[in-house]
Design an enzyme around this catalytic site. Sequence first.
Site, PDB file in Angstrom:
ATOM      1  N   CYS A 381      -4.579   4.644   6.065  1.00  0.00           N
ATOM      2  CA  CYS A 381      -5.172   4.444   4.750  1.00  0.00           C
ATOM      3  C   CYS A 381      -6.651   4.828   4.765  1.00  0.00           C
ATOM      4  O   CYS A 381      -6.975   6.010   4.728  1.00  0.00           O
ATOM      5  CB  CYS A 381      -4.924   3.016   4.266  1.00  0.00           C
ATOM      6  SG  CYS A 381      -5.019   2.907   2.477  1.00  0.00           S
ATOM      7  N   HIS A 507       0.483   2.352   4.854  1.00  0.00           N
ATOM      8  CA  HIS A 507       0.344   1.402   5.968  1.00  0.00           C
ATOM      9  C   HIS A 507       1.647   1.314   6.761  1.00  0.00           C
ATOM     10  O   HIS A 507       2.449   0.402   6.533  1.00  0.00           O
ATOM     11  CB  HIS A 507      -0.027   0.020   5.429  1.00  0.00           C
ATOM     12  CG  HIS A 507      -1.401  -0.048   4.870  1.00  0.00           C
ATOM     13  ND1 HIS A 507      -2.506  -0.289   5.645  1.00  0.00           N
ATOM     14  CD2 HIS A 507      -1.853   0.132   3.605  1.00  0.00           C
ATOM     15  CE1 HIS A 507      -3.595  -0.284   4.881  1.00  0.00           C
ATOM     16  NE2 HIS A 507      -3.230  -0.022   3.638  1.00  0.00           N
ATOM     17  N   GLU A 509       2.105   0.281   9.622  1.00  0.00           N
ATOM     18  CA  GLU A 509       2.167  -0.906  10.499  1.00  0.00           C
ATOM     19  C   GLU A 509       3.093  -1.992   9.951  1.00  0.00           C
ATOM     20  O   GLU A 509       3.661  -2.773  10.710  1.00  0.00           O
ATOM     21  CB  GLU A 509       0.761  -1.472  10.748  1.00  0.00           C
ATOM     22  CG  GLU A 509       0.027  -2.066   9.545  1.00  0.00           C
ATOM     23  CD  GLU A 509      -0.803  -1.058   8.752  1.00  0.00           C
ATOM     24  OE1 GLU A 509      -0.484   0.142   8.808  1.00  0.00           O
ATOM     25  OE2 GLU A 509      -1.757  -1.483   8.069  1.00  0.00           O
TER      26      GLU A 509
HETATM   27  N1  GLN Z   1     -10.648   1.509   0.305  1.00  0.00           N
HETATM   28  C1  GLN Z   1      -9.670   2.564   0.317  1.00  0.00           C
HETATM   29  C2  GLN Z   1      -8.936   2.680  -1.000  1.00  0.00           C
HETATM   30  O1  GLN Z   1      -8.926   1.763  -1.787  1.00  0.00           O
HETATM   31  C3  GLN Z   1      -8.695   2.360   1.471  1.00  0.00           C
HETATM   32  C4  GLN Z   1      -7.798   1.177   1.270  1.00  0.00           C
HETATM   33  C5  GLN Z   1      -7.101   0.726   2.526  1.00  0.00           C
HETATM   34  O2  GLN Z   1      -7.469   1.109   3.626  1.00  0.00           O
HETATM   35  N2  GLN Z   1      -6.104  -0.119   2.376  1.00  0.00           N
HETATM   36  O3  GLN Z   1      -8.337   3.686  -1.270  1.00  0.00           O
END
Ligand code: GLN
Length: 544
Positions: A381, A507, A509
Site C-alpha cells: 500500500c 494489503h 498480509e
Molecule cells: N496513505 C496512503 C493512502 O491513503 C496509503 C494507505 C495505506 O498504506 N494503507 O492511499
Amino acid sequence: MSKYIFVTGGVVSSVGKGITVASIGTMLKGRQISVSVQKLDPYLNVDPGTMSPYQHGEVFVTKDGAETDLDLGNYERFIDVDLTAESNVTSGQIYSSVINKERRGDFLGGTIQVVPHVTSEIKERFKNLAQKSQAEVVIVEVGGTVGDIEGQPFLEAIRQMRNDVGRDNVLYIHVTFLPYLTSTGELKTKPTQHSVNELRRIGIQPDIIVCRSDYPISEGIRDKISLFCDVERQAVIPLPTVDTIYEVPLVLEEEGLGQLVVDKLGLKARKTDLSQWQELVRRIKEPLEPVNIALVGKYVELQDAYFSVREALCHAALYHNRRLNLLWIHSEDLEGDGSEVLLGSAQGIIIPGGFGIRGIEGMVEAASYARNNHIPYLGLCLGMQVMVIELARSALRSSEPNSTEFYASTAYPVIDILPEQKVIKSKGGTMRLGDYPCQLVPDSLAARAYGESLVYERHRHRYEFNNKFRDPLQEAGMIYSGLSPDGKLVEICELSGHLWMVSCQFHPEFNSRPGRPHPLFRDFLRVAKDVLREGAQPLLPLSS
Ligand code: GLN
C-alpha cells in the site's frame, strides 16, 4: 440453532484473551464443529479506522471492507475463516444504531435505556451473526476487562443470553492473569477471585477459568481457584506463556479445554484432529537458519501496529524452512546517513502501510537502497506509493515527485487522490476498502507468484498511482503487473532488471495463513533467503 461461548477478561488486559478465543475456535474446528467469532469492543469509536496505530495497533480489514480490531486477524489465521463486518461490534456502533432508531421514531412514547434497549441491540448482533454464519458455535470475546465502565452493557447482554437461549446453549469462560510475587516466590490468586466476584455481582458465574501466567501453575493454585471461584477443578485451565502463539491451541487441548467445552455445551463429539497445528509448532521450534528482513515503518515502537505483516512474514519464512529475524527500523532513522548501517544486513526490505507525512523520506531512502543494491523489496500500500515516488525522483532527476497526501502542490503528483475520494469529507469508513479484483499481467513476477490471472485482495487507501506518469515511469523500468480489470487503477508494480522489487496497492498480509503463506510474501522470502549480505556466510550443505 447456534450455541454461544462468551469470553471475558479479568485482572489485566493484553494477556492473550484474543489468542485464547482463536485457540478455542481452532480446537472446535479440529473436531469439525463449525465456528464463527465476534469481538465486542467497548470503546465509543464506531470502528478503529479513525484511531492512531499507537492507540490501537493494526486495523484489520475484512474482505467486505470493515475496519476492525486486530483480534479478527488472529481469528482468521487460527480458524481459517473469512470474517465479515458482523464480527466486530463496538459501543459506538450500538449507541449510534439505538439513537438512529429513536430519532426515526421506532420507540415512540418510550424512554430509551441501557436495559433493555442497548442490551437488546447488542443481543441482536449475536443473533445476526449466528443466523448469517449458521455456525454451530459462535464465540464472542468481550474486549477489555471486567469492571471497565464502558463494558457494563456488554456484560449485562451476555448475562441475559443464558435465559434467552437456554442454559445448555451458553458457556462463560473467564481469562485471568496470575501475578508472580518475587519476594515470596509465589503466584497470587486474589486478583482472579476479585474479578470473578465482580462477574458474579452482575449475575455471571464463569463455567471455566483460563489462568494466564508467566510461571508454572501448581496443583495447589488450581485447587484454590476452584474452591474460591466455585469452578470445577478440571475447569481451571492453566495457560503459561509459550514460545509461539500457534502453540496455545495445543496447550489448551492438552489441559482438556476442548473436551470440556464439547461436554458442557453438549456438542456432537467428533474425532479431534490438530495434527496440522502439531506439525506447524514442531517446525517453528526447529533450529532454522535465520533470514533477516528489515521492516521500515513509522509505528515500529508498537509492533502490534504491524501484526498481520509480521505473521505473514513468519508464515513465508517457515515455508522456506527459515526463521524470520525481523529488523524493526524506524523510517525517521533513515533520514540521515543511516541506511548502510541500518540496512546493511537486511536480505529483504518491506515497507508496510501508513498514513501522513512523518517518516516518508526515510521510506523513500529505503526504497532507493533496495533498488540500487538489488535487495528484494516488498511494498504494501504506502510501500507501493513510496516505490513509485522513489523511481520517479530518480527517473526525472528531481526531488519534487511526491504523493499529494504529503505535498499537495508538487509539480509531479505521481500518487494522487482517487477521483471518488475528492468529494468525501467524512473520515470514518470512507476509504477504498475491502476486496477488489486485480488482473495480473502474464509472465510478470506477480503472475508467477499467484499462478492465476485474476485475484481478489483487501484494500484500505485514498490515494493511487497517477496514470499521467505511467509512460515516463515505464521507460524507467516500471512494469504495471496488476491492474483493476478496467485497466484504470495500478494495483501492482514491479521493477524490471531488479532481483525482486514488487509492490501492491492492497494489503496481502491479511490473507496469509500459517500453513498457506500469501504468494507475494512467499516469493519475496524465496528470493530474500538466498541474498548474501556482507559478513554473512553462504549456507553449507548439511550432509555431503
Ligand atoms: N496513505 C496512503 C493512502 O491513503 C496509503 C494507505 C495505506 O498504506 N494503507 O492511499
